[in-house]
Motif scaffolding. Structure first.
Motif, PDB file in Angstrom:
ATOM      1  N   MET A  51      -8.939   4.099  17.145  1.00 38.68           N
ATOM      2  CA  MET A  51      -9.188   5.365  16.485  1.00 38.68           C
ATOM      3  C   MET A  51      -8.544   5.369  15.103  1.00 38.68           C
ATOM      4  SD  MET A  51     -10.636   7.424  18.803  1.00 38.68           S
ATOM      5  CE  MET A  51     -10.045   9.097  18.613  1.00 38.68           C
ATOM      6  N   GLU A  52      -9.265   5.916  14.149  1.00 34.61           N
ATOM      7  CA  GLU A  52      -8.727   6.035  12.803  1.00 34.61           C
ATOM      8  C   GLU A  52      -8.850   7.483  12.365  1.00 34.61           C
ATOM      9  OE1 GLU A  52     -10.654   3.328  10.136  1.00 34.61           O
ATOM     10  OE2 GLU A  52     -10.834   1.850  11.719  1.00 34.61           O
ATOM     11  N   GLN A  53      -7.784   8.033  11.872  1.00 34.06           N
ATOM     12  CA  GLN A  53      -7.777   9.393  11.347  1.00 34.06           C
ATOM     13  C   GLN A  53      -8.357  10.376  12.354  1.00 34.06           C
ATOM     14  OE1 GLN A  53      -9.999   8.757   7.710  1.00 34.06           O
ATOM     15  NE2 GLN A  53      -8.117   8.574   6.574  1.00 34.06           N
ATOM     16  N   GLY A  54      -8.105  10.147  13.643  1.00 31.44           N
ATOM     17  CA  GLY A  54      -8.581  11.064  14.662  1.00 31.44           C
ATOM     18  C   GLY A  54     -10.049  10.899  15.000  1.00 31.44           C
ATOM     19  N   MET A  55     -10.745   9.983  14.336  1.00 37.02           N
ATOM     20  CA  MET A  55     -12.165   9.818  14.630  1.00 37.02           C
ATOM     21  C   MET A  55     -12.395   8.489  15.322  1.00 37.02           C
ATOM     22  SD  MET A  55     -14.209  11.373  11.433  1.00 37.02           S
ATOM     23  CE  MET A  55     -13.190  10.642  10.199  1.00 37.02           C
ATOM     24  N   SER A  56     -13.409   8.500  16.176  1.00 38.77           N
ATOM     25  CA  SER A  56     -13.678   7.306  16.955  1.00 38.77           C
ATOM     26  C   SER A  56     -14.519   6.322  16.142  1.00 38.77           C
ATOM     27  CB  SER A  56     -14.404   7.702  18.227  1.00 38.77           C
ATOM     28  OG  SER A  56     -15.403   8.662  17.945  1.00 38.77           O
ATOM     29  N   MET A 128     -29.628  12.307  21.927  1.00 37.20           N
ATOM     30  CA  MET A 128     -28.793  11.285  21.292  1.00 37.20           C
ATOM     31  C   MET A 128     -27.761  10.757  22.285  1.00 37.20           C
ATOM     32  SD  MET A 128     -26.945  11.453  17.652  1.00 37.20           S
ATOM     33  CE  MET A 128     -25.812  10.199  17.103  1.00 37.20           C
ATOM     34  N   LEU A 129     -27.731   9.442  22.427  1.00 34.74           N
ATOM     35  CA  LEU A 129     -26.727   8.767  23.256  1.00 34.74           C
ATOM     36  C   LEU A 129     -25.593   8.351  22.338  1.00 34.74           C
ATOM     37  CD1 LEU A 129     -29.146   6.436  25.281  1.00 34.74           C
ATOM     38  CD2 LEU A 129     -28.388   8.750  25.879  1.00 34.74           C
ATOM     39  N   ILE A 130     -24.390   8.831  22.601  1.00 34.47           N
ATOM     40  CA  ILE A 130     -23.245   8.557  21.728  1.00 34.47           C
ATOM     41  C   ILE A 130     -22.199   7.767  22.509  1.00 34.47           C
ATOM     42  CG2 ILE A 130     -21.464   9.572  20.258  1.00 34.47           C
ATOM     43  CD1 ILE A 130     -23.246  12.091  20.145  1.00 34.47           C
ATOM     44  N   GLY A 131     -21.758   6.654  21.933  1.00 32.28           N
ATOM     45  CA  GLY A 131     -20.771   5.814  22.605  1.00 32.28           C
ATOM     46  C   GLY A 131     -21.407   5.020  23.735  1.00 32.28           C
TER      47      GLY A 131
ATOM     48  N   GLU B 151     -24.665  12.593   2.606  1.00 33.17           N
ATOM     49  CA  GLU B 151     -23.753  13.722   2.847  1.00 33.17           C
ATOM     50  C   GLU B 151     -23.250  13.628   4.286  1.00 33.17           C
ATOM     51  OE1 GLU B 151     -25.797  17.344   3.502  1.00 33.17           O
ATOM     52  OE2 GLU B 151     -24.055  18.615   3.156  1.00 33.17           O
ATOM     53  N   ARG B 152     -21.944  13.541   4.452  1.00 35.90           N
ATOM     54  CA  ARG B 152     -21.389  13.470   5.811  1.00 35.90           C
ATOM     55  C   ARG B 152     -21.394  14.852   6.458  1.00 35.90           C
ATOM     56  NH1 ARG B 152     -16.181   9.389   6.210  1.00 35.90           N
ATOM     57  NH2 ARG B 152     -17.212   7.572   5.303  1.00 35.90           N
ATOM     58  N   VAL B 153     -21.781  14.878   7.745  1.00 35.72           N
ATOM     59  CA  VAL B 153     -21.740  16.111   8.531  1.00 35.72           C
ATOM     60  C   VAL B 153     -20.825  15.848   9.719  1.00 35.72           C
ATOM     61  CG1 VAL B 153     -23.081  17.745   9.889  1.00 35.72           C
ATOM     62  CG2 VAL B 153     -24.082  16.698   7.852  1.00 35.72           C
ATOM     63  N   TYR B 154     -19.703  16.570   9.781  1.00 35.10           N
ATOM     64  CA  TYR B 154     -18.741  16.364  10.873  1.00 35.10           C
ATOM     65  C   TYR B 154     -19.126  17.195  12.086  1.00 35.10           C
ATOM     66  CZ  TYR B 154     -15.943  13.832   7.548  1.00 35.10           C
ATOM     67  OH  TYR B 154     -15.527  12.899   6.652  1.00 35.10           O
ATOM     68  N   VAL B 155     -18.944  16.594  13.267  1.00 38.60           N
ATOM     69  CA  VAL B 155     -19.330  17.230  14.513  1.00 38.60           C
ATOM     70  C   VAL B 155     -18.186  17.085  15.517  1.00 38.60           C
ATOM     71  CG1 VAL B 155     -20.941  17.118  16.458  1.00 38.60           C
ATOM     72  CG2 VAL B 155     -21.777  16.755  14.139  1.00 38.60           C
ATOM     73  N   THR B 167      -8.774  16.306  10.167  1.00 38.91           N
ATOM     74  CA  THR B 167      -8.806  16.999  11.447  1.00 38.91           C
ATOM     75  C   THR B 167      -8.770  15.982  12.566  1.00 38.91           C
ATOM     76  OG1 THR B 167     -10.196  18.669  10.431  1.00 38.91           O
ATOM     77  CG2 THR B 167     -10.049  18.686  12.825  1.00 38.91           C
ATOM     78  N   SER B 168      -7.863  16.137  13.505  1.00 36.16           N
ATOM     79  CA  SER B 168      -7.786  15.165  14.588  1.00 36.16           C
ATOM     80  C   SER B 168      -8.566  15.659  15.796  1.00 36.16           C
ATOM     81  CB  SER B 168      -6.326  14.926  14.969  1.00 36.16           C
ATOM     82  OG  SER B 168      -5.784  16.118  15.464  1.00 36.16           O
ATOM     83  N   GLY B 169      -8.847  14.751  16.689  1.00 38.84           N
ATOM     84  CA  GLY B 169      -9.601  15.094  17.893  1.00 38.84           C
ATOM     85  C   GLY B 169     -10.485  13.941  18.278  1.00 38.84           C
ATOM     86  N   SER B 170     -10.406  13.555  19.571  1.00 40.68           N
ATOM     87  CA  SER B 170     -11.138  12.357  19.977  1.00 40.68           C
ATOM     88  C   SER B 170     -12.639  12.540  19.910  1.00 40.68           C
ATOM     89  CB  SER B 170     -10.735  11.986  21.402  1.00 40.68           C
ATOM     90  OG  SER B 170     -11.064  13.050  22.269  1.00 40.68           O
ATOM     91  N   GLU B 171     -13.139  13.787  19.969  1.00 39.30           N
ATOM     92  CA  GLU B 171     -14.571  14.004  19.961  1.00 39.30           C
ATOM     93  C   GLU B 171     -15.109  14.269  18.560  1.00 39.30           C
ATOM     94  OE1 GLU B 171     -16.137  13.314  22.555  1.00 39.30           O
ATOM     95  OE2 GLU B 171     -14.370  13.137  23.817  1.00 39.30           O
ATOM     96  N   LEU B 172     -14.253  14.138  17.543  1.00 37.17           N
ATOM     97  CA  LEU B 172     -14.703  14.348  16.168  1.00 37.17           C
ATOM     98  C   LEU B 172     -15.423  13.101  15.676  1.00 37.17           C
ATOM     99  CD1 LEU B 172     -14.732  15.970  13.492  1.00 37.17           C
ATOM    100  CD2 LEU B 172     -12.553  14.880  12.943  1.00 37.17           C
ATOM    101  N   THR B 173     -16.611  13.291  15.180  1.00 32.82           N
ATOM    102  CA  THR B 173     -17.336  12.179  14.595  1.00 32.82           C
ATOM    103  C   THR B 173     -18.166  12.717  13.430  1.00 32.82           C
ATOM    104  OG1 THR B 173     -18.785  10.297  15.069  1.00 32.82           O
ATOM    105  CG2 THR B 173     -19.345  12.394  16.119  1.00 32.82           C
ATOM    106  N   TYR B 174     -18.940  11.874  12.797  1.00 33.77           N
ATOM    107  CA  TYR B 174     -19.781  12.373  11.719  1.00 33.77           C
ATOM    108  C   TYR B 174     -21.111  11.652  11.679  1.00 33.77           C
ATOM    109  CZ  TYR B 174     -18.092   8.255   9.127  1.00 33.77           C
ATOM    110  OH  TYR B 174     -17.784   6.975   8.736  1.00 33.77           O
TER     111      TYR B 174
END
Lengths: 165, 219
Positions: A51-56, A128-131, B151-155, B167-174
């Motif tokens: 994980m980087e910066q809280g994102m997977s 959408m299938l994620i991961g 353009e990045r869209v965070y989810v 922003t932290s959180g394991s389910e955060l992606t873009y």
């Protein structure tokens, strides 16, 4: 003149008529959902990056599933989600084209109208299938379970293909 | 025959020849594709981890697309269209004259290994196709040169979020909203056609590629 006996007789006749009419009228049967032509794009499982910066970053490889939902019933239903063993998360998404820019956004629910159909297709609605937990190779199949508000869970067999069938 | 007769015939022939030359020049101009921009000769990294300068493709017609591998919907279609073109180019015996380049606009996640696996899952023929990643600022500058909007869209948990990388959180992606386009580049590295990306028609693409192949280097 109207005697008590006549009134009683007419009342019974009217009551019987109403009962017969009620029986003859078609009963509401609710939604009847079937899913056709389910296919998914190939995808490679994530690379297991930290994980980087809280994102997977890196581990959330994706794919998309397309199909047609047909509702033969006389009541609408709502697709609220989906699950599958091949992905950590499964979400409903929609791509919208604004000029030549493709924009994607999550969709919380998709209504399937009575006696209607909704198409999930490239550049439009998709699951959408994620991961991905494993590679999805062309020619393989897997199960996706669609979750409907009224019809409950409906499992669907999905074929992995490069392009639309 | 009197001399004026032959003089007249000569002038007439000259006129016909000049008219023919003008027509050929006008036809050539009508047939030639416009020049939009020149692809910069900047360094990237290919799917094997080797340095790849975009200038390496000079002398060949290039089919160039920009994607990110986490895109589930439009980018796989762009890749599929390019693969369709690659197969047709091979069928017509043009593989040594046409090269394919896919560049990610998400270098933070698309490492050479990720790109290699992405391409292999789509049965890409690497003989004349490179998948490139690179320095984020170089890639950002390239998107600016090519006019590719991103353009990045965070989810978070499937819901769009006004999030930032902090922003932290394991389910955060873009995801990335982006222009859907494929470029055709001539032998001098100039962009000569803008194709509609995932909606590209094979017939239209091949017709333009054949024109660019016919153009001689330095023409």
């Amino acid at each position: 003149m109207f005697s008590l006996r006549n009134i009683r007789s007419r009342s019974i006749t009217v009551l019987l008529g109403l009962i017969i009419a009620a029986c003859a009228a078609p009963a509401a049967t609710g939604p009847r959902i079937r899913v056709q032509d389910a296919w998914a794009r190939p995808g490679a499982m994530g690379m297991g990056h930290e994980m980087e910066q809280g994102m997977s970053h890196g581990r959330e490889s994706t794919s998309a599933v397309y199909f047609v939902v047909v509702n033969d019933g006389d009541q609408p239903d709502v697709l609220t989600g989906a699950v599958s063993d091949v992905a950590e998360r499964v979400e409903l998404h929609e791509t919208r084209m604004e000029g030549d820019v493709a924009k994607m956004q999550p969709v919380p629910r998709v209504e399937i109208p009575a006696q209607g159909r909704v198409e999930f297709k490239p550049r439009g609605l998709h699951v959408m299938l994620i991961g991905l937990k494993r590679d999805l190779q062309v020619g393989e199949t897997f199960t996706l379970t669609l979750q409907f508000e009224r019809s409950g869970e409906i499992p669907v067999r999905v074929s992995v293909k490069e392009m639309a069938p | 025959m009197p001399r004026w007769f032959w003089l007249g015939v000569g002038i007439g022939l000259l006129f016909v020849a000049a008219a023919g030359a003008v027509k050929i020049a006008l036809d050539a101009r009508a047939e030639s594709l416009p020049v939009y921009m020149t692809i910069p000769d900047w360094p990237f990294t290919d799917q094997e981890g080797h340095t790849f300068w975009l200038g390496q493709t000079r002398g060949r017609v290039v089919v160039l697309g920009m994607i990110y591998t986490h895109c589930p919907d439009v980018c796989p279609l762009i890749t599929a269209r390019m693969r369709e073109i690659q197969q047709q180019v091979a069928t017509e015996g043009l593989s040594d004259q046409v090269f394919f380049v896919t560049i990610t606009f998400d270098p933070e996640r698309d490492t050479p290994e990720v790109l290699r696996r992405y391409a292999r899952a789509r049965r890409v023929d690497f003989t004349n196709w490179a998948f490139l990643t690179g320095d984020p600022s170089t890639i950002r500058h390239l998107t600016e040169v090519l006019g590719i909007y991103t353009e990045r869209v965070y989810v978070i948990n499937g819901t769009p979020a006004a999030a930032t990388p902090e922003t932290s959180g394991s389910e955060l992606t873009y995801f990335i909203n982006h222009t859907d386009r494929i470029f055709l580049v001539d032998r001098q590295g100039r962009v000569r056609a803008l194709l509609p990306g995932s909606r590209t028609e094979l017939k239209d693409a091949m017709e333009k590629i054949r024109r660019l192949v016919r153009e001689r280097s330095g023409a």
